[in-house]
Design an enzyme around this catalytic site. Structure first.
Site, mmCIF file in Angstrom:
data_model
loop_
_atom_site.group_PDB
_atom_site.id
_atom_site.type_symbol
_atom_site.label_atom_id
_atom_site.label_comp_id
_atom_site.label_asym_id
_atom_site.label_seq_id
_atom_site.Cartn_x
_atom_site.Cartn_y
_atom_site.Cartn_z
ATOM 1 N N GLU A 1 -40.972 -32.851 -37.008
ATOM 2 C CA GLU A 1 -40.788 -32.113 -38.256
ATOM 3 C C GLU A 1 -39.929 -32.868 -39.257
ATOM 4 O OE1 GLU A 1 -40.776 -27.742 -36.036
ATOM 5 O OE2 GLU A 1 -38.938 -28.532 -36.917
ATOM 6 N N CYS A 34 -34.333 -33.912 -44.508
ATOM 7 C CA CYS A 34 -33.876 -33.902 -43.114
ATOM 8 C C CYS A 34 -34.952 -34.573 -42.267
ATOM 9 C CB CYS A 34 -33.638 -32.464 -42.678
ATOM 10 S SG CYS A 34 -32.981 -32.321 -41.007
ATOM 11 N N CYS A 73 -36.277 -33.796 -27.912
ATOM 12 C CA CYS A 73 -34.883 -34.232 -27.985
ATOM 13 C C CYS A 73 -34.360 -34.631 -26.616
ATOM 14 C CB CYS A 73 -34.005 -33.122 -28.567
ATOM 15 S SG CYS A 73 -32.318 -33.683 -28.931
ATOM 16 N N CYS A 105 -28.947 -28.837 -26.268
ATOM 17 C CA CYS A 105 -27.980 -27.913 -26.868
ATOM 18 C C CYS A 105 -28.587 -26.517 -26.868
ATOM 19 C CB CYS A 105 -27.646 -28.350 -28.289
ATOM 20 S SG CYS A 105 -26.933 -30.015 -28.366
ATOM 21 N N CYS A 111 -29.892 -24.710 -30.075
ATOM 22 C CA CYS A 111 -30.834 -25.468 -30.902
ATOM 23 C C CYS A 111 -32.253 -25.306 -30.371
ATOM 24 C CB CYS A 111 -30.442 -26.947 -30.915
ATOM 25 S SG CYS A 111 -31.596 -27.994 -31.821
ATOM 26 N N GLY A 133 -34.232 -34.573 -32.442
ATOM 27 C CA GLY A 133 -33.770 -35.746 -31.708
ATOM 28 C C GLY A 133 -32.315 -36.092 -31.948
ATOM 29 N N SER A 135 -26.333 -37.647 -38.111
ATOM 30 C CA SER A 135 -25.695 -36.594 -37.321
ATOM 31 C C SER A 135 -25.842 -36.887 -35.836
ATOM 32 C CB SER A 135 -26.344 -35.248 -37.645
ATOM 33 O OG SER A 135 -25.803 -34.235 -36.826
ATOM 34 N N SER A 137 -21.890 -32.855 -34.590
ATOM 35 C CA SER A 137 -22.194 -31.480 -34.187
ATOM 36 C C SER A 137 -21.143 -31.038 -33.175
ATOM 37 C CB SER A 137 -23.595 -31.419 -33.555
ATOM 38 O OG SER A 137 -24.571 -31.724 -34.520
ATOM 39 N N LEU A 138 -20.095 -30.395 -33.667
ATOM 40 C CA LEU A 138 -18.960 -30.059 -32.806
ATOM 41 C C LEU A 138 -19.146 -28.684 -32.153
ATOM 42 C CD1 LEU A 138 -16.217 -31.028 -31.774
ATOM 43 C CD2 LEU A 138 -15.163 -29.935 -33.769
ATOM 44 N N HIS A 139 -19.158 -27.625 -32.955
ATOM 45 C CA HIS A 139 -19.571 -26.279 -32.534
ATOM 46 C C HIS A 139 -18.636 -25.563 -31.552
ATOM 47 C CE1 HIS A 139 -23.168 -27.410 -34.603
ATOM 48 N NE2 HIS A 139 -23.565 -28.241 -33.674
ATOM 49 N N ASN A 178 -29.378 -19.604 -37.103
ATOM 50 C CA ASN A 178 -30.716 -19.159 -37.490
ATOM 51 C C ASN A 178 -31.467 -18.787 -36.205
ATOM 52 O OD1 ASN A 178 -33.134 -18.687 -38.749
ATOM 53 N ND2 ASN A 178 -33.229 -20.647 -39.818
ATOM 54 N N CYS A 215 -34.807 -26.221 -37.263
ATOM 55 C CA CYS A 215 -35.409 -27.374 -36.583
ATOM 56 C C CYS A 215 -36.105 -26.959 -35.293
ATOM 57 C CB CYS A 215 -34.320 -28.400 -36.278
ATOM 58 S SG CYS A 215 -34.981 -29.948 -35.703
#
Length: 377
Positions: A107, A120, A127, A131, A134, A182, A214, A236-238, A313, A356
């Site tokens: 995508e 993007c 991937c 995660c 995701c 990815g 990223s 990407s910490l989160h 999302n 994504c």
């Protein structure tokens, strides 16, 4: 070249055995031109047609001799990914599901804003990582994308936006983020080759400052990325502690938060005018408390940092819910009070499944149901 770049390699040739010139470096393009018995300067002309003018038909490359154009057409092509689906959101966001020569799909999303237009870009089919919040993380890694397939996403977006020849001012596509499907740093060589093409001043000519890569935290490759590519870094910490991050970003078990943040402090070129962006997806009752906002501020106190708060999302089957809007605003306010820029990212393209991985999954479900519905031969 790393083991990751060798593994899951894309097809070497395009349709009819033709070699795609997109993705070749200028040195490789020159080699191909010399092998055809043409002078070296023809490679620069060809480069200009491919990356500055966006030409895909050799017949249109009128500064090249007819004989040279004929030789090129016999052996090469200037490719684009095939568009499986192209959707336009009510907010102007565009999303493409792209199919490559071997039938695999990835995508690409264009997000227009008042002061910029961001594309993007994906770096893998599926991937490497898993995660848990995701949607792409639910899709197994099939293979890395080649430089041609990465750059091809950018060329195709510019085709759609009508941005050829490459404009110096008033561009619609101004920024690129390697935040699609990815983990870019597990496909480093191909991503690096693609970004060198994008930043070449004689081609697409995007500033390195307008490109952000990223990563979920592939610590060993982060310094190399900064030294060799000089692009902006997003992490990407989160989560603010290893227990939570181990659960939602399993890569953390290999490179825990302390190692990751040290790599951020050491990232070449990072300073107050060029900060690292930390992505933080807001998950209800998982990482969104006041205490975690303060813990995040403490963690990043000595790192030039900007924090992007991302409302989750939801996607079908997701184990998480998005934090309430009031909770996200409170989290943001705490970070602002602690001296950080912590904007809340406005969700875009929800009516076209712009999160994504959603469009690719929908496509796979459709193809599966079509296969199951087809009569047996």
């Amino acid at each position: 070249m790393s083991a990751h770049a060798h593994a899951f390699a894309p097809p070497a040739a395009g349709p009819d055995g033709l070699t795609d010139l997109v993705g070749l470096s200028l040195a490789e393009l020159t080699e191909a031109v010399l092998a055809l018995g043409e002078p070296r300067f023809r490679a620069t002309q060809l480069w200009h047609w491919i990356y500055h003018r966006g030409a895909t038909d050799f017949a249109a490359m009128t500064t090249l001799s007819k004989g040279f154009r004929a030789k090129l057409a016999e052996r090469f092509l200037v490719g684009r990914p095939q568009v499986s689906t192209h959707q336009l959101s009510s907010d102007g966001t565009r999303k493409w599901l792209l199919r490559f020569a071997d039938g695999n799909e990835a995508e690409c999303v264009f997000i227009p804003e008042e002061d910029r237009g961001t594309l993007c870009v994906s770096s893998q089919v599926g991937c490497t990582l898993t995660c848990r919040f995701c949607h792409t993380g639910t899709q197994r890694l099939v293979r890395n994308l080649s430089p041609a397939e990465i750059v091809g996403q950018i060329l195709l977006a510019r085709d759609t936006l009508g941005e050829w020849p490459s404009p110096k001012e008033g561009r619609l596509l101004t920024n690129i983020v390697m935040m699609g499907m990815g983990e870019p740093l597990y496909n480093y060589e191909n991503v690096a080759a693609a970004l060198r093409l994008v930043t070449d001043p004689n081609g697409i000519s995007l500033s390195k400052r307008r490109i952000t890569l990223s990563t979920a935290g592939v610590v060993p490759a982060m310094r190399r990325c900064g030294e060799e590519l000089g692009v902006n870094l997003a992490v990407s910490l989160h989560a603010t502690n290893d227990a939570v991050r181990d659960e939602i970003v399993p890569l953390n078990r290999k490179y825990p938060i302390a190692e990751l943040l040290q790599a951020c402090r050491d990232y070449p070129g990072v300073h107050n005018a060029r900060r690292i962006t930390f992505e933080y997806v807001m998950l209800k009752d998982v990482n969104d408390s006041d205490a975690e906002a303060h813990a995040l501020a403490d963690l990043l106190a000595d790192i030039p940092a900007k924090i992007n708060l991302i409302p989750f999302n939801p996607w079908p089957g997701s184990p998480y819910l998005c934090s309430e809007p009031e909770r996200i605003e409170r989290f943001s306010d705490i970070l602002f009070e602690r001296g950080f820029s912590a904007p809340v990212r406005r969700p875009r393209g929800r009516d076209i499944q712009a999160a994504c991985g959603q469009l690719k999954s929908a496509s796979e479900r459709k193809r599966k149901s079509e296969r199951e519905a087809a009569p047996a031969a």
